[in-house]
Design an enzyme around this catalytic site. Sequence first.
Site, PDB file in Angstrom:
ATOM      1  N   CYS A   1     -36.696  19.925  -9.719  1.00 30.31           N
ATOM      2  CA  CYS A   1     -37.331  20.970  -8.898  1.00 30.31           C
ATOM      3  C   CYS A   1     -36.933  20.887  -7.414  1.00 30.31           C
ATOM      4  O   CYS A   1     -36.659  21.914  -6.777  1.00 30.31           O
ATOM      5  CB  CYS A   1     -38.845  20.884  -9.041  1.00 30.31           C
ATOM      6  SG  CYS A   1     -39.484  19.214  -9.168  1.00 30.31           S
TER       7      CYS A   1
ATOM      8  N   HIS B   1     -43.361  22.913  -3.567  1.00 33.18           N
ATOM      9  CA  HIS B   1     -42.696  21.769  -2.937  1.00 33.18           C
ATOM     10  C   HIS B   1     -42.145  22.209  -1.569  1.00 33.18           C
ATOM     11  O   HIS B   1     -41.598  23.312  -1.440  1.00 33.18           O
ATOM     12  CB  HIS B   1     -41.504  21.305  -3.772  1.00 33.18           C
ATOM     13  CG  HIS B   1     -41.861  20.558  -5.023  1.00 33.18           C
ATOM     14  ND1 HIS B   1     -43.155  20.327  -5.445  1.00 33.18           N
ATOM     15  CD2 HIS B   1     -41.060  19.971  -5.949  1.00 33.18           C
ATOM     16  CE1 HIS B   1     -43.131  19.635  -6.578  1.00 33.18           C
ATOM     17  NE2 HIS B   1     -41.878  19.413  -6.909  1.00 33.18           N
TER      18      HIS B   1
HETATM   19  N1  LIG Z   1     -43.363  20.578 -13.242  1.00 32.42           N
HETATM   20  C1  LIG Z   1     -42.226  20.729 -12.584  1.00 32.42           C
HETATM   21  O1  LIG Z   1     -42.185  21.108 -11.378  1.00 32.42           O
HETATM   22  C2  LIG Z   1     -40.930  20.480 -13.269  1.00 32.42           C
HETATM   23  C3  LIG Z   1     -39.770  20.831 -12.618  1.00 32.42           C
HETATM   24  C4  LIG Z   1     -38.546  20.603 -13.235  1.00 32.42           C
HETATM   25  C5  LIG Z   1     -38.535  20.017 -14.474  1.00 32.42           C
HETATM   26  N2  LIG Z   1     -39.685  19.658 -15.102  1.00 32.42           N
HETATM   27  C6  LIG Z   1     -39.587  19.060 -16.433  1.00 32.42           C
HETATM   28  O2  LIG Z   1     -40.109  19.974 -17.396  1.00 32.42           O
HETATM   29  C7  LIG Z   1     -40.665  19.253 -18.479  1.00 32.42           C
HETATM   30  C8  LIG Z   1     -42.104  19.705 -18.706  1.00 32.42           C
HETATM   31  O3  LIG Z   1     -42.869  19.475 -17.536  1.00 32.42           O
HETATM   32  P1  LIG Z   1     -44.363  20.031 -17.354  1.00 32.42           P
HETATM   33  O4  LIG Z   1     -44.644  19.857 -15.929  1.00 32.42           O
HETATM   34  O5  LIG Z   1     -44.504  21.363 -17.987  1.00 32.42           O
HETATM   35  O6  LIG Z   1     -45.203  18.965 -18.229  1.00 32.42           O
HETATM   36  P2  LIG Z   1     -46.670  19.143 -18.876  1.00 32.42           P
HETATM   37  O7  LIG Z   1     -47.481  20.107 -18.115  1.00 32.42           O
HETATM   38  O8  LIG Z   1     -47.168  17.751 -19.037  1.00 32.42           O
HETATM   39  O9  LIG Z   1     -46.382  19.767 -20.321  1.00 32.42           O
HETATM   40  C9  LIG Z   1     -45.648  19.057 -21.296  1.00 32.42           C
HETATM   41  C10 LIG Z   1     -45.383  19.945 -22.504  1.00 32.42           C
HETATM   42  O10 LIG Z   1     -44.580  19.220 -23.428  1.00 32.42           O
HETATM   43  C11 LIG Z   1     -45.225  19.211 -24.713  1.00 32.42           C
HETATM   44  N3  LIG Z   1     -44.917  17.957 -25.419  1.00 32.42           N
HETATM   45  C12 LIG Z   1     -45.038  16.699 -24.945  1.00 32.42           C
HETATM   46  N4  LIG Z   1     -44.643  15.820 -25.917  1.00 32.42           N
HETATM   47  C13 LIG Z   1     -44.289  16.552 -26.979  1.00 32.42           C
HETATM   48  C14 LIG Z   1     -43.794  16.233 -28.287  1.00 32.42           C
HETATM   49  N5  LIG Z   1     -43.608  14.974 -28.674  1.00 32.42           N
HETATM   50  N6  LIG Z   1     -43.525  17.256 -29.131  1.00 32.42           N
HETATM   51  C15 LIG Z   1     -43.723  18.537 -28.771  1.00 32.42           C
HETATM   52  N7  LIG Z   1     -44.186  18.906 -27.553  1.00 32.42           N
HETATM   53  C16 LIG Z   1     -44.462  17.921 -26.669  1.00 32.42           C
HETATM   54  C17 LIG Z   1     -46.706  19.332 -24.390  1.00 32.42           C
HETATM   55  O11 LIG Z   1     -47.383  19.796 -25.540  1.00 32.42           O
HETATM   56  P3  LIG Z   1     -48.926  19.367 -25.811  1.00 32.42           P
HETATM   57  O12 LIG Z   1     -49.759  20.225 -24.890  1.00 32.42           O
HETATM   58  O13 LIG Z   1     -49.076  19.694 -27.249  1.00 32.42           O
HETATM   59  O14 LIG Z   1     -49.017  17.902 -25.500  1.00 32.42           O
HETATM   60  C18 LIG Z   1     -46.653  20.360 -23.263  1.00 32.42           C
HETATM   61  O15 LIG Z   1     -46.475  21.650 -23.807  1.00 32.42           O
HETATM   62  C19 LIG Z   1     -40.512  17.766 -18.117  1.00 32.42           C
HETATM   63  O16 LIG Z   1     -39.307  17.280 -18.685  1.00 32.42           O
HETATM   64  C20 LIG Z   1     -40.397  17.792 -16.614  1.00 32.42           C
HETATM   65  O17 LIG Z   1     -39.706  16.676 -16.110  1.00 32.42           O
HETATM   66  C21 LIG Z   1     -40.892  19.893 -14.531  1.00 32.42           C
END
Ligand SMILES: NC(=O)c1ccc[n+]([C@@H]2O[C@H](COP(=O)([O-])OP(=O)(O)OC[C@H]3O[C@@H](n4cnc5c(N)ncnc54)[C@H](OP(=O)(O)O)[C@@H]3O)[C@@H](O)[C@H]2O)c1
Length: 340
Positions: free
Chosen positions: A130, A243
């Site tokens: 990000c 950010h």
């Molecule tokens: N947030 C940011 O600013 C940002 C920016 C760039 C990249 N990212 C990347 O994007 C990804 C997601 O981030 P987020 O912020 O959205 O995280 P989050 O809010 O914690 O959401 C995680 C998601 O992944 C699912 N998940 C986790 N383990 C799983 C599994 N074993 N099988 C299937 N689904 C699973 C969760 O489902 P459940 O609800 O069922 O647990 C939820 O839908 C990460 O790799 C992060 O590094 C995030």
Amino acid sequence: MGYKVVVVGATGNVGREMLNILAERQFPVDKIAALASRKSLGTEVSFGDTTLKTKDLDTFDFTGWDMALFAVGSGPTKEYAPKAAAAGCVVIDNSSLYRYDPDVPLIVPEVNPQAVHGYAKKNIIANPNCSTAQMVVALKPLHDRATIKRVVVSTYQSVSGAGKDGMDELWEQTKAVYNPTADVPAKKFTKEIAFNVIPHIDVFMDDGSTKEEWKMVAETKKIIDPKIKVTATCVRVPVFVGHSEAVNIETEEFLDEDEARDILREAPGIMVIDKRENGGYVTPKECVGDFATFISRIRQDSTIENGLNLWCVSDNLRKGAALNAVQIAELLGRECLKKG
Ligand SMILES: NC(=O)c1ccc[n+]([C@@H]2O[C@H](COP(=O)([O-])OP(=O)(O)OC[C@H]3O[C@@H](n4cnc5c(N)ncnc54)[C@H](OP(=O)(O)O)[C@@H]3O)[C@@H](O)[C@H]2O)c1
């Protein structure tokens, strides 16, 4: 005539935004599936005016689907992205797993759209970190004009960058400050985040920097130019979404602050708000829900020969993740895939 699209991690911060943005931008969708872990089976998520019931990633068959926007951590991505790619479904991945793989393009569509043609090597495209995404949108037009030699960046990163658990931790700790009987220990973050700032994101590297800082260095080189030197200090702040970055830029050629402002005004994906008066700049609260990367406080750095300073703010769940992924999907559709 559109695409069959899968959103993986649809119950998370980024996945929900992906569904919102696909609908907002009227991405041509013929069929859509929302996936998460088994515990979320049947959980309802919104896609425009419709509601989707979440399916289990573990049992999903990607055959016949055109693209999958992945927003789960590196662990599940490692297990499921190769399966989707092997089934002929192009993966656009938000985790850090494939970003540094030479056979996987790392794309910010305003900056290096031409890289999309490399997708076919693995059927995977990576979305940057990000903090990198918003910074390279600002750096690219300045690099094209004056060739950037070195960047010194300090970030002020919101808790949503650490997923939904990060947002919950800030919320609970903030409430606990006003309730002397409540105790909400640090779990997602390494120290208390409410009313505090933490100079530590992701794990420590051997040289004393953190992985988040290393990502900004490596990704800027891959996306814009391997010759650009970057040094970063990444800091978590008690902001829910958005950010911010203080960016110091040293160029080969002299670039006047007024010309830099004009260049940025014309650049894709950027909105310049830069008045030298009270409130004449953007703060993270104002950028939430927006597509643009906002640039303020553009000024000469007179301590070096060719230096500029600027302030860069963006919605990390949008340009830093979901929007960039949807823009990649649009680019892939335009340049590489047939509809229908
Ligand atoms: N947030 C940011 O600013 C940002 C920016 C760039 C990249 N990212 C990347 O994007 C990804 C997601 O981030 P987020 O912020 O959205 O995280 P989050 O809010 O914690 O959401 C995680 C998601 O992944 C699912 N998940 C986790 N383990 C799983 C599994 N074993 N099988 C299937 N689904 C699973 C969760 O489902 P459940 O609800 O069922 O647990 C939820 O839908 C990460 O790799 C992060 O590094 C995030």
